[in-house]
Enzyme design. Structure first.
Site, PDB file in Angstrom:
ATOM      1  N   SER A 178       0.821  -1.214   0.000  1.00 41.53           N
ATOM      2  CA  SER A 178       0.000   0.000   0.000  1.00 41.53           C
ATOM      3  C   SER A 178       0.853   1.261   0.000  1.00 41.53           C
ATOM      4  O   SER A 178       0.398   2.320  -0.452  1.00 41.53           O
ATOM      5  CB  SER A 178      -0.925   0.005   1.218  1.00 41.53           C
ATOM      6  OG  SER A 178      -0.185  -0.134   2.421  1.00 41.53           O
ATOM      7  N   GLY A 214      -1.975  -4.402   1.162  1.00 35.05           N
ATOM      8  CA  GLY A 214      -2.060  -5.629   1.942  1.00 35.05           C
ATOM      9  C   GLY A 214      -1.199  -6.765   1.434  1.00 35.05           C
ATOM     10  O   GLY A 214      -1.211  -7.855   2.010  1.00 35.05           O
ATOM     11  N   ASN A 232       3.794  -6.052   5.399  1.00 34.48           N
ATOM     12  CA  ASN A 232       2.598  -6.820   5.756  1.00 34.48           C
ATOM     13  C   ASN A 232       2.946  -8.192   6.321  1.00 34.48           C
ATOM     14  O   ASN A 232       2.192  -8.742   7.132  1.00 34.48           O
ATOM     15  CB  ASN A 232       1.675  -6.952   4.539  1.00 34.48           C
ATOM     16  CG  ASN A 232       1.054  -5.621   4.152  1.00 34.48           C
ATOM     17  OD1 ASN A 232       0.504  -4.917   4.998  1.00 34.48           O
ATOM     18  ND2 ASN A 232       1.171  -5.254   2.895  1.00 34.48           N
ATOM     19  N   ASP A 241      -4.446   6.949  10.284  1.00 28.10           N
ATOM     20  CA  ASP A 241      -4.135   5.610  10.799  1.00 28.10           C
ATOM     21  C   ASP A 241      -2.734   5.531  11.387  1.00 28.10           C
ATOM     22  O   ASP A 241      -2.375   4.538  12.027  1.00 28.10           O
ATOM     23  CB  ASP A 241      -4.327   4.545   9.721  1.00 28.10           C
ATOM     24  CG  ASP A 241      -3.388   4.715   8.521  1.00 28.10           C
ATOM     25  OD1 ASP A 241      -2.465   5.555   8.570  1.00 28.10           O
ATOM     26  OD2 ASP A 241      -3.587   3.983   7.522  1.00 28.10           O
ATOM     27  N   HIS A 252       0.218   5.082   7.208  1.00 30.98           N
ATOM     28  CA  HIS A 252       0.408   5.418   5.796  1.00 30.98           C
ATOM     29  C   HIS A 252       0.695   6.908   5.640  1.00 30.98           C
ATOM     30  O   HIS A 252      -0.026   7.735   6.208  1.00 30.98           O
ATOM     31  CB  HIS A 252      -0.842   5.044   4.986  1.00 30.98           C
ATOM     32  CG  HIS A 252      -1.105   3.579   4.944  1.00 30.98           C
ATOM     33  ND1 HIS A 252      -1.910   2.934   5.860  1.00 30.98           N
ATOM     34  CD2 HIS A 252      -0.655   2.619   4.086  1.00 30.98           C
ATOM     35  CE1 HIS A 252      -1.951   1.639   5.583  1.00 30.98           C
ATOM     36  NE2 HIS A 252      -1.203   1.419   4.512  1.00 30.98           N
TER      37      HIS A 252
END
Length: 213
Positions: free
Chosen positions: A36, A73, A101, A182, A185
């Site tokens: 991502s 992901g 991930n 979040d 990111h």
């Protein structure tokens, strides 16, 4: 040799030289294979890593097309599984940003390393120059896991003799002003910092004048 023939020959030569000039000016193709962080999760269109990097390269005098092969992901296993498909456009160079991930899912570092090594070996086999970007394990995963995971990237870079950027989120991680809500990111400003810091290494992937075809 008649005048008409000389004129025709001159026109043909001009077309040949023009075609050669276009070939010399062909943009360098850079594959960005990642998660991502490469894909641009949560970012407004046009502010993704690949877009900002391509613009920065152009500003530096490098005509490049940076292909966004980031999948939100994705694990190293996923990256390896889709690698051949990603190579269909025959890139000249690749930026490999994978492993975060795996870490978040607690996948064994040995498995992550095995997949990344296979990716690097495949890229080497098809003569694609590589820039490997590293990731740091979250400290709450335990000292043993952190030690094993953090050692993956420098070891692979040394073994594969590839360009290496130790931490893709360098200068951005844990800074609320540079990350989305979040906290994981980067926002557009954070991406800009990543691009600025990684640009010198990306420029080493390709000659400034571009690739001859």
């Amino acid at each position: 040799m008649t005048y008409k023939f000389k004129a025709l020959l001159s026109i043909v030569l001009l077309f040949i030289m023009a075609g050669a000039g276009q070939a010399l000016a062909a943009p360098v193709k850079i594959l960005a294979l990642g998660t991502s962080l490469t894909q641009g999760y949560g970012l407004p269109p046009g502010t993704e890593f690949t877009v900002q990097l391509q613009a920065a390269l152009k500003k530096s005098g490098i005509d490049a097309v940076v292909t966004n092969a980031g999948v939100s992901g994705d694990t190293t296993a996923g990256g390896l599984a889709r690698l051949d498909w990603s190579l269909a456009d025959h890139p000249d160079a690749a930026i490999v940003e994978l492993g975060s991930n795996d870490m978040l899912r607690g996948i064994a570092p040995s498995e992550t390393e095995k997949n990344l090594r296979a990716i690097l070996d495949r890229l080497k086999a098809v003569h694609v120059k590589v820039l490997l970007t590293g990731m740091h394990a979250q400290r709450n995963l335990g000292a043993d896991y952190v030690k094993q995971f953090d050692a993956i990237y420098p070891r692979l870079a040394k073994d594969g003799n590839v360009l290496f950027y130790p931490f893709i989120l360098d200068g951005v991680a844990l800074n609320p002003k540079l990350n989305q809500v979040d906290g994981m990111h980067p926002n557009p400003a954070g991406v800009k910092i990543i691009v600025t810091r990684i640009l010198p290494l990306v420029k080493k992937l390709v000659p400034k004048e571009g690739k001859n075809h």
